[in-house]
Motif scaffolding. Structure first.
Motif, mmCIF file in Angstrom:
data_model
loop_
_atom_site.group_PDB
_atom_site.id
_atom_site.type_symbol
_atom_site.label_atom_id
_atom_site.label_comp_id
_atom_site.label_asym_id
_atom_site.label_seq_id
_atom_site.Cartn_x
_atom_site.Cartn_y
_atom_site.Cartn_z
ATOM 1 N N PRO A 1 0.970 -0.715 0.464
ATOM 2 C CA PRO A 1 -0.068 0.104 0.454
ATOM 3 C C PRO A 1 1.064 1.055 0.034
ATOM 4 N N GLY A 2 0.575 2.154 -0.994
ATOM 5 C CA GLY A 2 1.307 3.401 -0.750
ATOM 6 C C GLY A 2 0.457 5.019 -0.741
ATOM 7 N N ALA A 3 0.116 5.399 -1.514
ATOM 8 C CA ALA A 3 -0.691 6.784 -0.792
ATOM 9 C C ALA A 3 -2.085 5.971 -0.746
ATOM 10 N N GLU A 4 -3.213 7.672 -0.569
ATOM 11 C CA GLU A 4 -4.620 7.104 -0.669
ATOM 12 C C GLU A 4 -4.882 7.975 -2.407
ATOM 13 N N VAL A 5 -6.240 7.053 -2.257
ATOM 14 C CA VAL A 5 -7.049 7.228 -3.672
ATOM 15 C C VAL A 5 -8.005 8.199 -3.788
ATOM 16 N N THR A 6 -7.462 9.623 -4.247
ATOM 17 C CA THR A 6 -8.266 10.353 -3.720
ATOM 18 C C THR A 6 -10.100 10.493 -4.203
ATOM 19 N N ASP A 7 -11.143 11.505 -3.578
ATOM 20 C CA ASP A 7 -12.251 11.869 -3.916
ATOM 21 C C ASP A 7 -12.375 11.534 -5.737
ATOM 22 N N THR A 8 -11.168 12.654 -5.495
ATOM 23 C CA THR A 8 -10.947 13.532 -8.004
ATOM 24 C C THR A 8 -11.375 11.637 -8.567
ATOM 25 N N HIS A 9 -10.051 10.804 -8.188
ATOM 26 C CA HIS A 9 -10.446 10.174 -8.866
ATOM 27 C C HIS A 9 -11.531 8.753 -9.071
ATOM 28 N N ARG A 10 -12.115 8.805 -7.240
ATOM 29 C CA ARG A 10 -12.905 7.714 -7.226
ATOM 30 C C ARG A 10 -13.705 8.712 -8.305
ATOM 31 N N ALA A 11 -14.521 9.941 -8.019
ATOM 32 C CA ALA A 11 -15.783 10.007 -8.660
ATOM 33 C C ALA A 11 -15.433 9.518 -10.308
ATOM 34 N N HIS A 12 -14.080 9.709 -10.814
ATOM 35 C CA HIS A 12 -13.837 9.941 -12.001
ATOM 36 C C HIS A 12 -13.765 8.689 -12.599
ATOM 37 N N ALA A 13 -13.638 7.442 -11.857
ATOM 38 C CA ALA A 13 -13.763 5.988 -12.049
ATOM 39 C C ALA A 13 -15.980 5.729 -12.279
ATOM 40 N N THR A 14 -16.020 6.034 -11.221
ATOM 41 C CA THR A 14 -17.376 5.960 -11.170
ATOM 42 C C THR A 14 -18.219 6.781 -12.585
ATOM 43 N N GLN A 15 -17.857 8.028 -12.723
ATOM 44 C CA GLN A 15 -18.160 8.553 -14.463
ATOM 45 C C GLN A 15 -17.656 7.616 -15.563
ATOM 46 N N VAL A 16 -16.811 7.310 -15.212
ATOM 47 C CA VAL A 16 -16.662 6.687 -16.244
ATOM 48 C C VAL A 16 -17.339 5.351 -16.428
ATOM 49 N N LEU A 17 -17.314 4.794 -15.619
ATOM 50 C CA LEU A 17 -18.820 3.462 -15.413
ATOM 51 C C LEU A 17 -19.703 3.902 -15.805
ATOM 52 N N GLN A 18 -20.627 4.820 -15.557
ATOM 53 C CA GLN A 18 -22.009 5.464 -15.669
ATOM 54 C C GLN A 18 -22.030 5.651 -17.129
ATOM 55 N N GLU A 19 -21.036 6.330 -17.748
ATOM 56 C CA GLU A 19 -20.118 6.732 -19.674
ATOM 57 C C GLU A 19 -20.577 5.162 -19.695
ATOM 58 N N ARG A 20 -19.942 4.186 -19.531
ATOM 59 C CA ARG A 20 -19.797 2.760 -20.343
ATOM 60 C C ARG A 20 -20.529 2.431 -20.088
ATOM 61 N N PHE A 21 -22.134 2.200 -19.108
ATOM 62 C CA PHE A 21 -23.120 1.232 -18.523
ATOM 63 C C PHE A 21 -23.843 2.161 -19.898
ATOM 64 N N LYS A 22 -24.052 4.129 -19.814
ATOM 65 C CA LYS A 22 -24.943 4.069 -21.085
ATOM 66 C C LYS A 22 -24.552 4.327 -21.837
ATOM 67 N N LYS A 23 -23.805 4.038 -22.317
ATOM 68 C CA LYS A 23 -23.520 3.922 -24.000
ATOM 69 C C LYS A 23 -23.757 2.005 -24.132
ATOM 70 N N GLU A 24 -23.533 1.754 -23.281
ATOM 71 C CA GLU A 24 -23.989 -0.369 -23.780
ATOM 72 C C GLU A 24 -25.638 0.209 -23.701
ATOM 73 N N ALA A 25 -25.952 0.065 -22.561
ATOM 74 C CA ALA A 25 -27.754 0.652 -22.611
ATOM 75 C C ALA A 25 -28.310 0.806 -23.748
ATOM 76 N N ASP A 26 -27.857 1.949 -24.386
ATOM 77 C CA ASP A 26 -28.008 2.437 -25.833
ATOM 78 C C ASP A 26 -27.114 1.862 -26.986
#
Length: 160
Positions: free
Chosen positions: A103-128
């Motif tokens: 283990p090293g540095a902490e994962v920032t909220d910004t990076h977690r939010a970015h991962a969530t956003q990318v996942l949502q975009e992918r799921f929406k694109k797949e659903a479309d």
């Protein structure tokens, strides 16, 4: 002027001196981002377990593999960090990890939010995409049914 005339001894000495260099060159040419990623997954727990990678992991990889092509490495890292499994782990992660999994540095909220956003975009694109496929299949079926009915009417009312 013909420059292909070299002494046989010079040619054989050059060939004898380069088998190791040729092996390295062949390995470098044969290395693709996907094959590098497979190699990284077998060598390092952080890649194998899809742990959130520490920032600057590319420098750690280059320290271990100094002859690595940087472009191939960046592409392999992009494939890995853009994968669905990595993004799902990153979405919930608290800590980043080095190559060996420590283990090293902490994962920032910004990076977690970015991962969530990318996942949502992918799921929406797949659903479309799936919705468009269903609509196309339904339109095709409706056209087929229409043609069948027209053929039935034609057969029923045609003069024999």
């Amino acid at each position: 002027m013909n420059t292909s005339l070299t002494t046989p001894t010079a040619a054989t000495e050059a060939d004898a001196a380069t088998p190791a260099a040729e092996a390295v060159a062949v390995a470098a040419v044969a290395m693709t981002p996907r094959s590098l990623l497979k190699q990284l997954q077998t060598q390092f727990p952080a890649f194998r377990d899809f742990l959130p990678l520490s920032i600057g992991i590319d420098k750690q990889i280059l320290a271990v593999m100094p002859d690595l092509n940087r472009k191939i490495m960046r592409t392999a890292l992009g494939i890995h960090t853009g994968s669905l499994r990595y993004l799902k782990v990153m979405e919930k992660a608290k800590v980043r990890h080095d190559l060996d999994g420590t283990p090293g540095a902490e994962v920032t909220d910004t990076h977690r939010a970015h991962a969530t956003q990318v996942l949502q975009e992918r799921f929406k694109k797949e659903a479309d995409r799936k919705k468009a496929e269903r609509e196309a299949a339904a339109a095709e079926e409706a056209a087929r049914v229409r043609v069948d009915k027209l053929n039935q009417l034609t057969a029923k009312f045609s003069r024999k």
